[in-house]
Design an enzyme around this catalytic site. Structure first.
Site, PDB file in Angstrom:
ATOM      1  N   CYS A  50       3.156  13.866  -6.718  1.00 24.33           N
ATOM      2  CA  CYS A  50       2.326  14.780  -7.486  1.00 24.33           C
ATOM      3  C   CYS A  50       1.503  13.989  -8.497  1.00 24.33           C
ATOM      4  O   CYS A  50       2.054  13.195  -9.266  1.00 24.33           O
ATOM      5  CB  CYS A  50       3.186  15.820  -8.212  1.00 24.33           C
ATOM      6  SG  CYS A  50       2.219  16.930  -9.282  1.00 24.33           S
TER       7      CYS A  50
ATOM      8  N   HIS B 285       0.801  -1.216   0.000  1.00 26.19           N
ATOM      9  CA  HIS B 285       0.000   0.000   0.000  1.00 26.19           C
ATOM     10  C   HIS B 285       0.836   1.270   0.000  1.00 26.19           C
ATOM     11  O   HIS B 285       0.333   2.352   0.272  1.00 26.19           O
ATOM     12  CB  HIS B 285      -0.944  -0.007   1.210  1.00 26.19           C
ATOM     13  CG  HIS B 285      -1.901  -1.158   1.195  1.00 26.19           C
ATOM     14  ND1 HIS B 285      -2.489  -1.668   2.335  1.00 26.19           N
ATOM     15  CD2 HIS B 285      -2.359  -1.921   0.170  1.00 26.19           C
ATOM     16  CE1 HIS B 285      -3.277  -2.684   2.013  1.00 26.19           C
ATOM     17  NE2 HIS B 285      -3.202  -2.851   0.711  1.00 26.19           N
TER      18      HIS B 285
ATOM     19  N   GLY C 236      -0.606 -10.345  12.215  1.00 23.50           N
ATOM     20  CA  GLY C 236      -1.328  -9.115  12.518  1.00 23.50           C
ATOM     21  C   GLY C 236      -2.239  -8.613  11.434  1.00 23.50           C
ATOM     22  O   GLY C 236      -2.428  -7.404  11.286  1.00 23.50           O
TER      23      GLY C 236
ATOM     24  N   CYS D  65       5.407  21.589 -10.369  1.00 28.40           N
ATOM     25  CA  CYS D  65       4.424  22.017 -11.369  1.00 28.40           C
ATOM     26  C   CYS D  65       3.158  22.608 -10.761  1.00 28.40           C
ATOM     27  O   CYS D  65       2.213  22.922 -11.502  1.00 28.40           O
ATOM     28  CB  CYS D  65       4.051  20.843 -12.269  1.00 28.40           C
ATOM     29  SG  CYS D  65       3.017  19.596 -11.448  1.00 28.40           S
TER      30      CYS D  65
ATOM     31  N   CYS E 195       2.661  15.530 -12.360  1.00 25.18           N
ATOM     32  CA  CYS E 195       3.965  15.279 -12.976  1.00 25.18           C
ATOM     33  C   CYS E 195       4.694  14.079 -12.380  1.00 25.18           C
ATOM     34  O   CYS E 195       5.742  13.677 -12.896  1.00 25.18           O
ATOM     35  CB  CYS E 195       4.850  16.518 -12.890  1.00 25.18           C
ATOM     36  SG  CYS E 195       5.440  16.903 -11.211  1.00 25.18           S
TER      37      CYS E 195
ATOM     38  N   SER F 259      -6.164  -9.334   9.517  1.00 24.42           N
ATOM     39  CA  SER F 259      -7.426 -10.076   9.446  1.00 24.42           C
ATOM     40  C   SER F 259      -7.701 -10.591   8.044  1.00 24.42           C
ATOM     41  O   SER F 259      -8.646 -11.346   7.831  1.00 24.42           O
ATOM     42  CB  SER F 259      -8.584  -9.170   9.883  1.00 24.42           C
ATOM     43  OG  SER F 259      -8.755  -8.116   8.939  1.00 24.42           O
TER      44      SER F 259
ATOM     45  N   GLY G 237      -8.061 -11.983  17.238  1.00 27.16           N
ATOM     46  CA  GLY G 237      -9.362 -11.774  16.611  1.00 27.16           C
ATOM     47  C   GLY G 237      -9.548 -12.616  15.370  1.00 27.16           C
ATOM     48  O   GLY G 237      -8.719 -13.463  15.022  1.00 27.16           O
TER      49      GLY G 237
END
Length: 287
Positions: free
Chosen positions: A138, A130, A229, A192, A141, A231, A257
Site C-alpha cells: 500500500c 527490483h 542472462g 486503509c 500505509c 544485458s 546477445g
C-alpha cells in the site's frame, strides 16, 4: 570505472565452459542474474532474441502513481497474466546456482528478476534488486498483501473478466485491448483503502538505497563476479560490473546477445544459462 585492465581473452559458445570453470575455480563467486535466467521457465524478457518483435513500453513509475487509468490497465493485465507468471517453475539454471551456493562456490545472488524462482530452487542468499511480484504494498500505509490473495479479490470485483488470448509479458501481466479494461475495478488496501502497487521497482523508479548497499556488501565479499542472462543495459545491474572491475576481480558472462561492458569480461559464453550452468556446477563438483 577502471579502464586500464588488459583486453581480456573472450570465449564464446557452450564449448568454452572449461574456460569459465578455470576462471571461477577456487574463488568465492557473486552472481548477478537477469531475465535470461528465467526465459527457460517460460517468463519473457525485455531485450533477448525476439524481443523486438513483441516489444512494448513497460509500466512507468510516475504514470502508475499519477494516473488512475494506468493503474486500472496494469491491474487488469496483471489479473490475466498472474496465473501464468506464478505457475512458472525453476529451470536447470536456477537449480545449478542453488547447488553451487550449497557447495560453497557461490556466496550469493543479486537478481534483477522479480519472479522468486531462485528462492523456489533453493538459493538462500538472494538480493532482489527490483523487488518481487509475490507481494503488493500500500502506498499510503505500507501494508503488505500476498499477490495471490489480491488475485482472489480482483476476481471477486471483476466477475467474468477473462482474456484467454492475452499475450504474456515480462512483468507478470498481459497485453489487453483498451475495451477490456474500461470497466475494470481496482482493489484498494484492506487496511486503509489506499492505493496498491506491486512491491517492485517500475521503470523510472530507483532501487532502494538499502538494497543497493546490501548488494555492494555482498560483492565486496567475493573474489569473482559472474553475470548470467543480463544485458546490463540498465544501470541497476551495470553498477556491479563497474565495482567488480574497479576491484580488479575476474568477471565472467553467460548470455545470448549483446551485453554492456563486455570488453571488461574475461570469459564470455554465449549460450543458454540452462545449458551452461549445470555443466559449470558439475565441473566444480556441485552437480
Amino acid at each position: 570505472m577502471t579502464t586500464s585492465l588488459e583486453t581480456p581473452s573472450v570465449a564464446t559458445g557452450p564449448g568454452d565452459v572449461d574456460a569459465l570453470t578455470a576462471l571461477l575455480r577456487g574463488r568465492r563467486v557473486v552472481v548477478l542474474t537477469g531475465a535470461g535466467c528465467s526465459t527457460e521457465s517460460g517468463i519473457p524478457d525485455y531485450r533477448g532474441p525476439g524481443t523486438r518483435a513483441r516489444a512494448r513500453n513497460p509500466i512507468q513509475h510516475r504514470e502508475f502513481l499519477s494516473r488512475p487509468e494506468v493503474r486500472a490497465r496494469y491491474w487488469a493485465r496483471s489479473l490475466i497474466g498472474w496465473p501464468r507468471f506464478s505457475s512458472a517453475r525453476p529451470n536447470s539454471a536456477h537449480q545449478a546456482l542453488a547447488a553451487l551456493e550449497d557447495a560453497g562456490h557461490v556466496l550469493g545472488l543479486i537478481t534483477q528478476n522479480v519472479d522468486r524462482l531462485h528462492h523456489a530452487a533453493g538459493s538462500r542468499r538472494v538480493i532482489e534488486l527490483h523487488g518481487a511480484l509475490a507481494r503488493v504494498r500500500c502506498l499510503a500505509c505500507g501494508a503488505l498483501e500476498p499477490r495471490e490473495q489480491l488475485q482472489r479479490r480482483l476476481l471477486e470485483l471483476n466477475p467474468g473478466f477473462t482474456a484467454a488470448s492475452a499475450e504474456s509479458r515480462p512483468d507478470g501481466d498481459a497485453e489487453l485491448h483498451d475495451d477490456a479494461v474500461r470497466a475494470f475495478q481496482v482493489a484498494a488496501c484492506l487496511e486503509c483503502e489506499g492505493t496498491l502497487k506491486p512491491d517492485v521497482v517500475f521503470f523510472g523508479d530507483n532501487v532502494p538505497p538499502p538494497t543497493v548497499q546490501e548488494a555492494f556488501a555482498l560483492l565486496e565479499e567475493g573474489d569473482a563476479f559472474l553475470v548470467v542472462g543480463s544485458s546490463l543495459a540498465i544501470y541497476s545491474g551495470y553498477r556491479f560490473l563497474q565495482r567488480a572491475v574497479d576491484r580488479r576481480i575476474p568477471v565472467g558472462l553467460i548470455n545470448i546477445g549483446e551485453c554492456r561492458g563486455h570488453e571488461w569480461m574475461e570469459v564470455r559464453v554465449e549460450a543458454r544459462a540452462g545449458e551452461v550452468l549445470p555443466r559449470l556446477a558439475s565441473a566444480l563438483g556441485a552437480g
